[in-house]
Enzyme design. Structure first.
Site, PDB file in Angstrom:
ATOM      1  N   TYR A  55       0.814  -1.216   0.000  1.00  0.00           N
ATOM      2  CA  TYR A  55       0.000   0.000   0.000  1.00  0.00           C
ATOM      3  C   TYR A  55       0.847   1.266   0.000  1.00  0.00           C
ATOM      4  O   TYR A  55       0.341   2.355  -0.251  1.00  0.00           O
ATOM      5  CB  TYR A  55      -0.946   0.023   1.208  1.00  0.00           C
ATOM      6  CG  TYR A  55      -1.996  -1.071   1.211  1.00  0.00           C
ATOM      7  CD1 TYR A  55      -2.113  -1.964   0.156  1.00  0.00           C
ATOM      8  CD2 TYR A  55      -2.877  -1.215   2.281  1.00  0.00           C
ATOM      9  CE1 TYR A  55      -3.058  -2.972   0.158  1.00  0.00           C
ATOM     10  CE2 TYR A  55      -3.834  -2.216   2.287  1.00  0.00           C
ATOM     11  CZ  TYR A  55      -3.910  -3.097   1.221  1.00  0.00           C
ATOM     12  OH  TYR A  55      -4.863  -4.091   1.239  1.00  0.00           O
ATOM     13  N   LYS A  62       3.921 -15.184   2.541  1.00  0.00           N
ATOM     14  CA  LYS A  62       3.812 -15.959   1.298  1.00  0.00           C
ATOM     15  C   LYS A  62       5.237 -16.261   0.850  1.00  0.00           C
ATOM     16  O   LYS A  62       5.678 -15.905  -0.258  1.00  0.00           O
ATOM     17  CB  LYS A  62       3.019 -15.132   0.266  1.00  0.00           C
ATOM     18  CG  LYS A  62       2.671 -15.870  -1.004  1.00  0.00           C
ATOM     19  CD  LYS A  62       1.582 -16.913  -0.825  1.00  0.00           C
ATOM     20  CE  LYS A  62       1.343 -17.641  -2.130  1.00  0.00           C
ATOM     21  NZ  LYS A  62       0.507 -18.845  -1.961  1.00  0.00           N
ATOM     22  N   ASP A 111      -2.453 -18.239   2.243  1.00  0.00           N
ATOM     23  CA  ASP A 111      -3.602 -18.994   1.715  1.00  0.00           C
ATOM     24  C   ASP A 111      -4.080 -20.023   2.741  1.00  0.00           C
ATOM     25  O   ASP A 111      -5.285 -20.197   2.967  1.00  0.00           O
ATOM     26  CB  ASP A 111      -3.288 -19.639   0.356  1.00  0.00           C
ATOM     27  CG  ASP A 111      -1.844 -20.126   0.233  1.00  0.00           C
ATOM     28  OD1 ASP A 111      -1.028 -19.778   1.101  1.00  0.00           O
ATOM     29  OD2 ASP A 111      -1.548 -20.868  -0.710  1.00  0.00           O
ATOM     30  N   ASP A 162      -4.971  -6.716   6.092  1.00  0.00           N
ATOM     31  CA  ASP A 162      -6.205  -6.044   5.696  1.00  0.00           C
ATOM     32  C   ASP A 162      -7.281  -7.083   5.368  1.00  0.00           C
ATOM     33  O   ASP A 162      -8.424  -7.016   5.828  1.00  0.00           O
ATOM     34  CB  ASP A 162      -5.889  -5.173   4.462  1.00  0.00           C
ATOM     35  CG  ASP A 162      -7.025  -4.250   4.090  1.00  0.00           C
ATOM     36  OD1 ASP A 162      -7.999  -4.167   4.852  1.00  0.00           O
ATOM     37  OD2 ASP A 162      -6.936  -3.615   3.023  1.00  0.00           O
ATOM     38  N   ASP A 220     -10.582  -8.686   8.059  1.00  0.00           N
ATOM     39  CA  ASP A 220     -11.998  -8.641   7.690  1.00  0.00           C
ATOM     40  C   ASP A 220     -12.603 -10.038   7.739  1.00  0.00           C
ATOM     41  O   ASP A 220     -13.734 -10.229   8.181  1.00  0.00           O
ATOM     42  CB  ASP A 220     -12.175  -8.041   6.288  1.00  0.00           C
ATOM     43  CG  ASP A 220     -12.416  -6.540   6.351  1.00  0.00           C
ATOM     44  OD1 ASP A 220     -12.040  -5.933   7.378  1.00  0.00           O
ATOM     45  OD2 ASP A 220     -12.984  -5.976   5.401  1.00  0.00           O
TER      46      ASP A 220
END
Ligand code: NAD
Length: 358
Positions: A141, A190, A223, A247, A251
């Site tokens: 970001y 990852k 994942d 992020d 959620d």
């Protein structure tokens, strides 16, 4: 002891839920003999209307001068034009940057009496009590981005970049949090694909091994982590991850609790000054109706007592009071079962404040 708290009520239901959190903080101050001073400042849409900017300089000044900042929410249809030069979210990003807040802490706890409110099976979410520590100021970001010509027309790129310094400080925050809980920490990356994740994994491993040998660290690929969050959420205690993965995973994790209105968050930097806010937005669809659930903001105030005000007994008392009223059956409209009568935002605040004083 005196504490100065800057209140950024913001837009939509922000003022309604912040009002109730302050009522509960006042009750804690009465019970424990401390004194609180609140100063109000503008952020988001209301600030745009008054000053043409989402984060006036005066707001930054009042936040920097406070012991802690309590935020409601920003945004709403009036300011939603994606092409507008000034937008409410600029206030949020700006205040995090101005205060150097690099760690976002989001606890998700499923109250036993609310397990049925979760979209997952009650037996799967029963006992879930996890904390996601998300890096907030680095990664994709904030990396270099742009567009360039391409034989097919155009190409666009974003850069995920992390330095060891950025990873070390968030790893320390997460390890400290794990130490204060069960001592289990899961780092999510990852590393099978991304170079930034390989540096992340190596750095988190070094910091935790050398500085927090009592913390039990494991690693998960993002994942797999997203799958375990809905398949086996009870496996997690503290999870630490980079900005974009955090992020998305926060959620996903928030759904476990049954209503967005229940969940708090804290954003912290190097010192004790922090910003505390519920995870939900300004909920324009219910603003002004006095039906919003204030518990996420009230639990954010409890986190404020713990992390910024050095006042753990108030944090414990507020959290116990929330548990108590939920166990008694108090429900705002977002949580009621069919046939049950909801209580108002104000009544929920009154009941929690009364339970703090008991
Ligand atoms: P939202 O979180 O505001 O609302 C989503 C749904 O959840 C709505 O149906 C709402 O009524 C409900 N809800 C949210 N909080 C609740 C509460 N405390 N009690 C009961 N119900 C609650 O998300 P949205 O609708 O996508 O966004 C609305 C506005 O908020 C937008 O302008 C968005 O940009 C902004 N927003 C702000 C923040 C923030 O300030 N941190 C975060 C997310 C969205």
């Amino acid at each position: 002891m005196n504490h100065t708290i800057t209140r950024l009520a913001g837009d939509g239901i922000g003022p309604e839920v912040v009002r109730e959190a302050c009522k509960v903080l006042e009750a804690a101050a009465r019970r424990f003999g401390r004194s609180l001073g609140f100063q109000d400042a503008l952020i988001g849409g209301i600030a745009i209307d008054a000053t043409k900017t989402a984060l006036p300089d005066e707001t930054i000044r009042l936040c920097q001068a406070a012991d802690a900042v309590l935020l409601g929410a920003v945004g709403g249809p009036k300011w939603d034009d994606p092409h507008a030069a000034v937008r409410p979210e600029q206030g949020l990003l700006g205040i995090r940057k101005a205060l150097g807040l690099f760690a976002n802490l989001r606890p998700v706890r499923v109250h036993p009496a609310l397990a049925a409110a979760s979209p997952l099976k009650a037996e799967l979410v029963a006992g879930v009590d996890l904390l996601v520590v998300r890096e907030l100021t680095g990664g994709l970001y904030f990396g270099e981005r742009g567009r360039r010509k391409d034989p097919s027309g155009e190409a666009a790129f974003d850069t995920m970049i992390y330095s060891t310094g950025e990873i070390e400080r968030i790893a320390r925050r997460a390890a400290e949090a794990a130490r204060g809980r069960s001592g289990r920490l899961t780092s999510v990356d990852k590393a099978n694909v991304l170079e930034s994740s390989r540096l992340w994994r190596a750095t988190v491993t070094r910091v935790v091994t050398e500085e927090y040998p009592d913390v039990n660290l494991d690693h998960l690929l993002v994942d797999a982590a997203s799958m375990f969050l809905i398949q086996k959420p009870g496996r997690f205690d503290v999870m630490v991850t980079e900005n974009m993965f955090g992020d998305i995973l926060t959620d996903e994790a928030s759904v476990l609790a049954g209503s967005m209105g229940l969940l708090p968050s804290a954003s912290l930097g190097e010192g004790t000054l922090g910003l505390y806010e519920p995870i939900h937005g300004s909920a324009p669809d219910i603003a002004g109706k006095e039906i919003a659930n204030p518990i996420g903001t009230i639990l954010s105030a409890a986190m404020m007592c713990r992390y910024s005000l050095g006042w753990p007994e108030a944090a414990d008392a507020i959290e116990a009071a929330v548990d108590h009223v939920i166990a008694e059956g108090a429900r705002t409209a977002d949580l009621v079962d069919p046939g049950q009568t909801p209580i108002s935002t104000c009544e929920m605040g009154d009941r929690i404040a009364a339970a703090v004083l008991e």
